[in-house]
Scaffold this motif. Structure first.
Motif, mmCIF file in Angstrom:
data_model
loop_
_atom_site.group_PDB
_atom_site.id
_atom_site.type_symbol
_atom_site.label_atom_id
_atom_site.label_comp_id
_atom_site.label_asym_id
_atom_site.label_seq_id
_atom_site.Cartn_x
_atom_site.Cartn_y
_atom_site.Cartn_z
ATOM 1 N N TYR A 45 12.282 -26.815 -3.359
ATOM 2 C CA TYR A 45 11.257 -27.308 -2.160
ATOM 3 C C TYR A 45 10.989 -25.976 -1.304
ATOM 4 N N ASN A 46 9.943 -26.213 -0.550
ATOM 5 C CA ASN A 46 8.887 -25.448 -0.175
ATOM 6 C C ASN A 46 9.317 -25.936 1.320
ATOM 7 N N PRO A 90 8.420 -41.720 -1.126
ATOM 8 C CA PRO A 90 8.773 -40.230 -1.392
ATOM 9 C C PRO A 90 8.806 -39.438 -2.346
ATOM 10 N N TYR A 91 8.518 -39.786 -3.180
ATOM 11 C CA TYR A 91 8.364 -38.880 -4.792
ATOM 12 C C TYR A 91 7.229 -38.611 -4.494
ATOM 13 N N GLU A 92 5.528 -39.270 -4.335
ATOM 14 C CA GLU A 92 4.819 -39.132 -3.477
ATOM 15 C C GLU A 92 4.707 -37.362 -2.876
ATOM 16 N N TYR A 93 6.066 -38.221 -1.705
ATOM 17 C CA TYR A 93 5.843 -36.972 -0.557
ATOM 18 C C TYR A 93 6.465 -35.309 -1.100
ATOM 19 N N PHE A 94 7.759 -35.795 -1.740
ATOM 20 C CA PHE A 94 8.672 -34.660 -1.815
ATOM 21 C C PHE A 94 7.686 -33.650 -2.805
ATOM 22 N N ASP A 95 7.353 -35.067 -4.298
ATOM 23 C CA ASP A 95 6.729 -34.141 -5.940
ATOM 24 C C ASP A 95 5.939 -32.700 -5.084
ATOM 25 N N ALA A 96 4.635 -33.503 -4.275
ATOM 26 C CA ALA A 96 3.869 -32.051 -3.732
ATOM 27 C C ALA A 96 4.464 -31.322 -2.967
ATOM 28 N N GLU A 120 14.089 -38.745 -6.662
ATOM 29 C CA GLU A 120 12.981 -37.680 -6.342
ATOM 30 C C GLU A 120 14.266 -37.589 -4.295
ATOM 31 N N LEU A 121 14.793 -38.221 -4.089
ATOM 32 C CA LEU A 121 15.654 -38.440 -2.561
ATOM 33 C C LEU A 121 17.185 -37.019 -3.444
ATOM 34 N N LEU A 122 17.746 -37.893 -3.982
ATOM 35 C CA LEU A 122 18.406 -37.526 -5.353
ATOM 36 C C LEU A 122 18.655 -35.560 -5.302
ATOM 37 N N ASP A 123 17.485 -35.564 -6.270
ATOM 38 C CA ASP A 123 17.247 -34.509 -5.974
ATOM 39 C C ASP A 123 16.840 -33.293 -4.950
ATOM 40 N N PHE A 124 16.105 -33.953 -4.168
ATOM 41 C CA PHE A 124 16.317 -33.199 -2.910
ATOM 42 C C PHE A 124 17.276 -32.934 -2.008
ATOM 43 N N ALA A 125 18.470 -33.742 -1.637
ATOM 44 C CA ALA A 125 19.887 -33.966 -0.905
ATOM 45 C C ALA A 125 20.226 -32.756 -2.263
ATOM 46 N N THR A 135 13.745 -29.876 9.975
ATOM 47 C CA THR A 135 12.546 -30.571 9.772
ATOM 48 C C THR A 135 13.163 -31.941 9.646
ATOM 49 N N ILE A 136 12.744 -33.115 10.282
ATOM 50 C CA ILE A 136 12.838 -34.326 10.216
ATOM 51 C C ILE A 136 11.518 -35.445 9.075
ATOM 52 N N HIS A 137 11.950 -35.366 8.156
ATOM 53 C CA HIS A 137 11.192 -36.126 7.546
ATOM 54 C C HIS A 137 11.682 -37.858 7.176
ATOM 55 N N PHE A 138 9.937 -38.748 8.208
ATOM 56 C CA PHE A 138 10.682 -39.958 8.625
ATOM 57 C C PHE A 138 9.736 -40.852 7.949
ATOM 58 N N ASP A 139 10.404 -41.669 7.492
ATOM 59 C CA ASP A 139 10.150 -42.868 6.655
ATOM 60 C C ASP A 139 9.302 -43.807 6.928
ATOM 61 N N SER A 140 7.697 -43.792 7.192
ATOM 62 C CA SER A 140 7.218 -44.625 7.731
ATOM 63 C C SER A 140 7.281 -45.945 7.127
#
Length: 398
Positions: free
Chosen positions: A84-85, A69-75, A106-111, A239-244
């Motif tokens: 966030y974009n 999640p960090y790599e995904y949302f940080d980008a 990163e998830l806390l920041d996203f929320a 948008t659903i960001h599904f963590d695989s």
């Protein structure tokens, strides 16, 4: 090819044929592994859940996260505007979240930026629990079925009873200001909270402690899909960001035999081939290996004879003879080892010996002068023998 080898080959062919026949005719066993893999159609995979997300959120774009999640949302974070974009809901369904502290933050920041985080897991990361002010406890002594229900009376008919794959994890501490209880689980007569909504910044965290209800087995059982639909109804249609669980680099494995070992038929053939080869080597070696006779090497009597003669000369005080023989043997060594003419021991000889032996010229000169002195001396003593022996040994060792 002898008869024995032919018998081995025939037996090997029959073994392979029998193993292949058994493998292709046997019924495929059910894999009860809790993979929570969105590509798995096994009972505890999440293939149905993942595919139904498109139907449950028709206006949403479902994106799969193959990195942390960090790599995904940080980008996707715009550092210039501090936003966030992207927006929507991060969603993860797994036995245990397995999030590291960096991804949790990163998830806390996203929320906090007005988005939602939906985690169905027995035990969300400790960093998230601490940040949301919740505590989770597990009870391993539970028995029987569990009744899962919602706090919202509108979802009263969506309650379900679950038997397989349960874990009795429940919330023991909640922040009453920011937390809303959404669901319960009941074992026998004991009811505990297992589904909550926690406000964080401008967004929300949805924590569900029974991820098993979102797997293939339970979604296909009776009308259990209504429970999953009700649980997901709290999520915004964005948008659903599904963590695989299939992260980049993990699906291929590291073993060079990964394809063979991953396919049951090929893995059985591989192990059977190894077993047959080991048996062949054992029995073949047992039939052909003979006892190796221990042959005692011939004793070198020359050294013992030389020591005996040397001791004899030494005991009889014949130092002249010993010195003469040591000089003779040393000069023979120089002729054999360095191909030098030892008839004339002059300056030229000393220089050539120094070059070939890679020893200092002064050291060699002292040794040759000592040899010349002892050759010219009529009466030799034990001290002369000791000096010569010490000088020659020094030449050998340096």
């Amino acid at each position: 090819m002898n008869k024995t080898i032919k018998i081995y080959i025939v037996l090997l062919v029959f073994l392979f044929a029998g193993a292949a026949a058994i493998e292709f005719t046997r019924e495929e066993p059910i894999d009860w592994n809790r993979s929570f893999d969105e590509t798995d159609k096994i009972p505890y995979g999440t293939f149905i859940f993942y595919e139904e997300l498109k139907n449950l959120f028709p206006e949403s774009d479902v994106k799969t996260i193959k990195t942390t999640p960090y790599e995904y949302f940080d980008a996707l974070y715009n550092f210039e505007d501090s936003i966030y974009n992207t927006s929507g809901t991060y969603m993860a369904v797994n036995n245990f979240s397995g999030l590291d502290d960096v991804s949790s933050q990163e998830l806390l920041d996203f929320a906090a930026h007005g988005n939602d985080v939906f985690i169905a897991s027995h035990f969300p990361s400790k960093n998230i629990q601490d940040s949301l002010g919740v505590d989770i406890k597990s009870d391993y002594n539970f028995k029987g079925k569990a009744l899962l229900s919602f706090a919202n009376p509108n979802f009263k008919t969506d309650s379900i009873t679950v038997e397989k794959g349960l874990g009795n994890y429940y919330f023991t501490k909640l922040d009453s200001v920011s937390t809303t209880v959404l669901g319960y689980q009941k074992f026998d007569s004991i009811q505990n909270i297992n589904f909550v909504k926690v406000e964080y910044g401008a967004g929300n965290f949805y924590l569900h402690l029974q991820p098993i209800v979102f797997t293939n087995y339970h979604l296909l059982k009776k009308n259990n899909k209504k429970y999953a639909e009700a649980a997901l109804s709290y999520v915004e249609n964005d948008t659903i960001h599904f963590d695989s669980v299939n992260k980049i680099g993990q699906d291929l494995g590291s073993s060079p035999l990964r394809f063979i070992l991953k396919t049951p038929a090929l893995s059985w053939a591989w192990y059977l081939a190894l077993f047959t080869m080991v048996c062949f080597m054992i029995f073949n070696a047992k039939r052909r290996q003979r006892i190796v006779k221990i042959i005692k090497p011939n004793e070198n009597t020359t050294v013992a004879f030389t020591k005996t003669i040397g001791n004899l000369y030494y005991e009889t005080k014949e130092h002249d003879t010993i010195i003469d023989k040591k000089i003779t043997y040393f000069l023979e060594f120089l002729r054999r080892e360095y191909f030098l003419d030892t008839q004339i021991l002059d300056e030229k000889f000393i220089k050539n010996l120094s070059l070939k032996s890679n020893k200092k010229e002064d050291t060699i000169k002292r040794l040759i002068n000592l040899i010349l002195q002892l050759k010219a001396k009529r009466h030799l003593e034990e001290a002369d023998l000791l000096r010569l022996n010490k000088a020659i040994e020094a030449f050998y060792n340096k």
